[in-house]
Scaffold this motif. Structure first.
Motif, mmCIF file in Angstrom:
data_model
loop_
_atom_site.group_PDB
_atom_site.id
_atom_site.type_symbol
_atom_site.label_atom_id
_atom_site.label_comp_id
_atom_site.label_asym_id
_atom_site.label_seq_id
_atom_site.Cartn_x
_atom_site.Cartn_y
_atom_site.Cartn_z
ATOM 1 N N GLN A 300 45.760 41.395 29.931
ATOM 2 C CA GLN A 300 45.727 41.085 31.358
ATOM 3 C C GLN A 300 45.425 39.610 31.538
ATOM 4 O O GLN A 300 44.480 39.082 30.961
ATOM 5 C CB GLN A 300 44.636 41.919 32.056
ATOM 6 N N LEU A 301 46.276 38.921 32.297
ATOM 7 C CA LEU A 301 46.045 37.508 32.596
ATOM 8 C C LEU A 301 44.996 37.420 33.697
ATOM 9 O O LEU A 301 45.087 38.110 34.714
ATOM 10 C CB LEU A 301 47.351 36.854 33.069
ATOM 11 N N ASN A 302 43.993 36.598 33.467
ATOM 12 C CA ASN A 302 42.951 36.408 34.472
ATOM 13 C C ASN A 302 42.975 34.974 34.988
ATOM 14 O O ASN A 302 43.571 34.083 34.379
ATOM 15 C CB ASN A 302 41.574 36.735 33.896
ATOM 16 N N MET A 303 42.294 34.749 36.101
ATOM 17 C CA MET A 303 42.324 33.423 36.697
ATOM 18 C C MET A 303 41.690 32.371 35.793
ATOM 19 O O MET A 303 42.022 31.193 35.892
ATOM 20 C CB MET A 303 41.637 33.440 38.062
ATOM 21 N N THR A 482 35.164 35.705 59.415
ATOM 22 C CA THR A 482 34.046 36.222 58.634
ATOM 23 C C THR A 482 34.282 35.950 57.153
ATOM 24 O O THR A 482 35.413 35.729 56.714
ATOM 25 C CB THR A 482 33.884 37.736 58.833
ATOM 26 N N ALA A 483 33.230 36.004 56.385
ATOM 27 C CA ALA A 483 33.353 35.794 54.939
ATOM 28 C C ALA A 483 34.295 36.821 54.323
ATOM 29 O O ALA A 483 35.141 36.485 53.490
ATOM 30 C CB ALA A 483 31.975 35.871 54.288
ATOM 31 N N ASP A 488 39.417 38.164 51.800
ATOM 32 C CA ASP A 488 40.551 39.093 51.707
ATOM 33 C C ASP A 488 41.882 38.359 51.829
ATOM 34 O O ASP A 488 42.830 38.625 51.074
ATOM 35 C CB ASP A 488 40.458 40.158 52.801
ATOM 36 N N GLN A 489 41.964 37.452 52.794
ATOM 37 C CA GLN A 489 43.216 36.716 53.012
ATOM 38 C C GLN A 489 43.543 35.835 51.810
ATOM 39 O O GLN A 489 44.692 35.756 51.379
ATOM 40 C CB GLN A 489 43.109 35.847 54.277
ATOM 41 N N TYR A 490 42.525 35.187 51.280
ATOM 42 C CA TYR A 490 42.757 34.303 50.147
ATOM 43 C C TYR A 490 43.184 35.094 48.917
ATOM 44 O O TYR A 490 44.100 34.696 48.182
ATOM 45 C CB TYR A 490 41.502 33.483 49.836
ATOM 46 N N GLU A 491 42.542 36.221 48.700
ATOM 47 C CA GLU A 491 42.880 37.065 47.547
ATOM 48 C C GLU A 491 44.317 37.555 47.631
ATOM 49 O O GLU A 491 45.044 37.571 46.631
ATOM 50 C CB GLU A 491 41.917 38.246 47.482
ATOM 51 N N TYR A 507 36.090 37.444 41.421
ATOM 52 C CA TYR A 507 35.588 36.161 41.888
ATOM 53 C C TYR A 507 36.621 35.260 42.577
ATOM 54 O O TYR A 507 36.243 34.416 43.387
ATOM 55 C CB TYR A 507 34.983 35.383 40.721
ATOM 56 N N ILE A 508 37.922 35.403 42.263
ATOM 57 C CA ILE A 508 38.897 34.446 42.788
ATOM 58 C C ILE A 508 38.946 34.469 44.313
ATOM 59 O O ILE A 508 39.302 33.475 44.958
ATOM 60 C CB ILE A 508 40.311 34.701 42.206
ATOM 61 N N ARG A 509 38.532 35.563 44.906
ATOM 62 C CA ARG A 509 38.534 35.670 46.364
ATOM 63 C C ARG A 509 37.596 34.637 47.012
ATOM 64 O O ARG A 509 37.690 34.366 48.206
ATOM 65 C CB ARG A 509 38.167 37.082 46.809
#
Length: 599
Positions: A300-303, A482-483, A488-491, A507-509
């Motif tokens: 699995q490729l991770n960030m 909101t946080a 959510d949008q960024y993810e 964490y990437i979110r």
């Protein structure tokens, strides 16, 4: 500079520090200029209600306005750069804070100027310009003011907004202090097992480590720190975005995007063209992430796997002096005059080279109209750092050519054009390195590096641009950022851009929370458009030679003497069409094709 403990400012050799003393050899002179701006700002009121008296009075008002801003700019730049040397020094925190009050006062004192200009009959105003030869220099500026007439408020309203500017910029300052002075990321064991502090300057170096454990540990430390501050940062960004939205409404723009693009006279289609063309080409990016997953041999490729070079080459530290030599070779197609000016700047002390405790992270080119075009670096002896020097030198050379040619009023740059100057340099360096490389493994490494430039500049900045559009449109609808919503949008965007090869990550979110550019609305898209334009221009320089170089240098001299789209046409690129972005995407596909064929 391979020490693992960050040095203090006084431990850095003087020859690696910028010559900021050239601005104010005696800081008492800074106080004099500060007080002079205060006084001149108070006295500027004498022109209120008089701009239509005569061509001579109008000229005086323009010239005095320029004088105030030229000195104010110098005062601000010095204070800001001294603070950036070490953000923990309270003396320079205070000087920078004082400058906000100074700039607010100057803005307030001149707030009548544009509304009063617009109250004059257009025929009378243009008649003054024909009557007084020295006013001719302001003709483009006057026509630009007239273009924005619908968005200029009354004198009283403009004065209120000018006085409020010190408050409305607070969110940016809050984030800057949190991000550079207060937030700590802890330590990790590096590849040698030594305990090393995670800093902004070291973070990407950790992510480029071939030890996956090091990459993951650095990634987790970084984003765990932001996660712990996420509600504070979300609130700060929410109010920053609200400020953008309210300001746009007050000035009667139909959206914050229209407001942000207006100063450069950029149509919204340019912004949407970028997002649309990049989105259409995401399958090539997804093919690259699948290839990355395969070459890294991970299930699995991770960030934390995104930045490590896919081709391993023997580690070789590139000293700062070697980096300068590589830069000189790579930029030689720009001609002897460009190189001579650049070398003189290096010798005179344009560059602040190494990281020290408290120093502002990243890199930039900065200066006032009558200072050196300084460069801040956090150089760490990687080949990638050579590209950073070349990038910032592009900005500084742009400034040097412009300030020598243009008057103060046109002596700056739109980011839309500034990013072209920096990225042309990067592109020329890359082509130089690829052309002379005979080792197949090193060629693969360079191809991968070039692909990564496209990913981190064109794709990543476009993703940021989409995020900004989402957040501002949400606030325009009356939503609260909101946080959870922001994360959510960024993810979701991150998944769209990286594709199925990228696995889920907790964490990437939170990554949006560490991006300082988000506090300057609709700024980052210019990196992507600039990269596209620069790709076209560098190809012209390499294939057309002297004519293309001449046209490009002429472009560097133009400053803000016309709208960015028109200025870029001098260098042979029309950014009002999708064509440059499409050509850049074509180049990206060719790079991925060649890289895939070699590995």
């Amino acid at each position: 500079m391979s020490d693992k403990k960050t040095k203090t400012r006084d431990q850095i050799d003087r020859k690696y520090k910028w010559n900021i003393e050239s601005m104010y050899p005696n800081e008492a002179d800074w106080d004099k200029d500060y007080n002079a701006v205060m006084q001149m700002s108070d006295e500027y009121a004498k022109y209120s209600g008089r701009l239509g008296e005569s061509a001579g009075i109008l000229l005086e008002a323009f010239q005095e306005k320029d004088k105030i801003w030229q000195v104010a700019e110098k005062v601000y730049v010095y204070a800001r750069m001294k603070r950036d040397e070490d953000n923990r020094v309270t003396k320079y925190q205070a000087l920078a804070d004082k400058c906000h009050a100074l700039l607010a006062k100057a803005s307030s004192s001149m707030s009548f100027f544009t509304p009063e200009i617009l109250e004059l009959p257009e025929e009378k105003l243009l008649g003054f310009i024909q009557e007084e030869p020295e006013l001719k220099i302001y003709e483009y500026l006057v026509l630009d003011i007239l273009r924005e007439k619908a968005h200029v408020l009354s004198k009283a309203e403009e004065n209120i907004l000018a006085q409020m500017s010190e408050v409305t910029s607070a969110t940016n300052d809050i984030f800057t202090m949190l991000n550079n002075a207060d937030i700590k990321f802890g330590t990790i064991a590096d590849q040698d097992g030594d305990e090393v502090e995670v800093t902004h300057g070291r973070y990407i170096n950790f992510l480029e480590s071939y030890d996956r454990r090091v990459r993951k540990d650095a990634f987790d430390r970084m984003y765990d720190a932001y996660k712990k501050q996420i509600n504070t940062i979300a609130t700060t960004y929410n109010y920053n975005t609200k400020t953008d939205v309210i300001s746009a409404r007050i000035r009667r723009y139909d959206s914050t995007l229209a407001s942000a693009l207006s100063s450069d006279n950029i149509q919204k289609e340019v912004y949407h063209n970028l997002i649309d063309v990049v989105n259409k080409n995401l399958p090539t990016m997804h093919r690259y992430t699948e290839l990355r997953k395969k070459l890294l041999g991970v299930e699995q490729l991770n960030m934390w796997d995104v930045y490590v070079p896919l081709i391993e080459i023997p580690e070789k530290a590139v000293s700062y002096e070697e980096a300068l030599d590589i830069m000189r070779e790579g930029l030689s197609p720009l001609g002897p005059d460009y190189l001579a000016r650049m070398n003189k700047g290096i010798q005179e002390g344009w560059i602040d080279v190494y990281e020290n405790e408290g120093k502002t992270s990243g890199a930039y080119s900065f200066g006032s109209y009558d200072s050196m075009p300084f460069i801040l670096l956090n150089y760490s002896e990687r080949l990638k750092d050579v590209f950073t020097i070349v990038h910032e030198m592009g900005h500084s050379m742009h400034s040097a050519y412009t300030r020598e040619t243009q008057p103060f009023i046109y002596g700056g740059h739109s980011i839309f054009t500034a990013e072209v100057a920096s990225t042309v340099n990067e592109s020329l360096l890359m082509q130089h390195l690829l052309q002379k490389e005979t080792d197949i493994n090193m060629r693969k490494y360079l191809l991968n590096l070039h692909i990564e430039e496209f990913r981190t500049t064109l794709f990543r900045q476009t993703m940021f641009a989409e995020f900004e559009l989402l957040t501002h449109e949400a606030v325009e609808r009356g939503d609260v950022l909101t946080a959870e919503w922001l994360c959510d949008q960024y993810e979701a965007l991150n998944k769209k851009y990286f594709g199925e090869a990228m696995g889920d990550d907790e964490y990437i979110r939170y990554e949006w929370a560490r991006i300082p550019h988000f506090y300057n609305a609709f700024y980052v898209y210019k990196y992507a458009t600039g990269y596209s334009a620069a790709t076209a221009i560098s190809n012209k320089i390499l294939h057309e030679g002297k004519t293309a170089v001449h046209n490009y240098i002429e472009f560097l001299k133009t400053g803000e003497s016309n709208y960015p789209i028109e200025l870029l046409k001098i260098a042979g690129v029309d950014m009002s069409t999708p064509e440059p972005i499409e050509l850049a995407m074509k180049t990206f596909k060719e790079l991925v094709d060649e890289f895939e064929s070699l590995v």
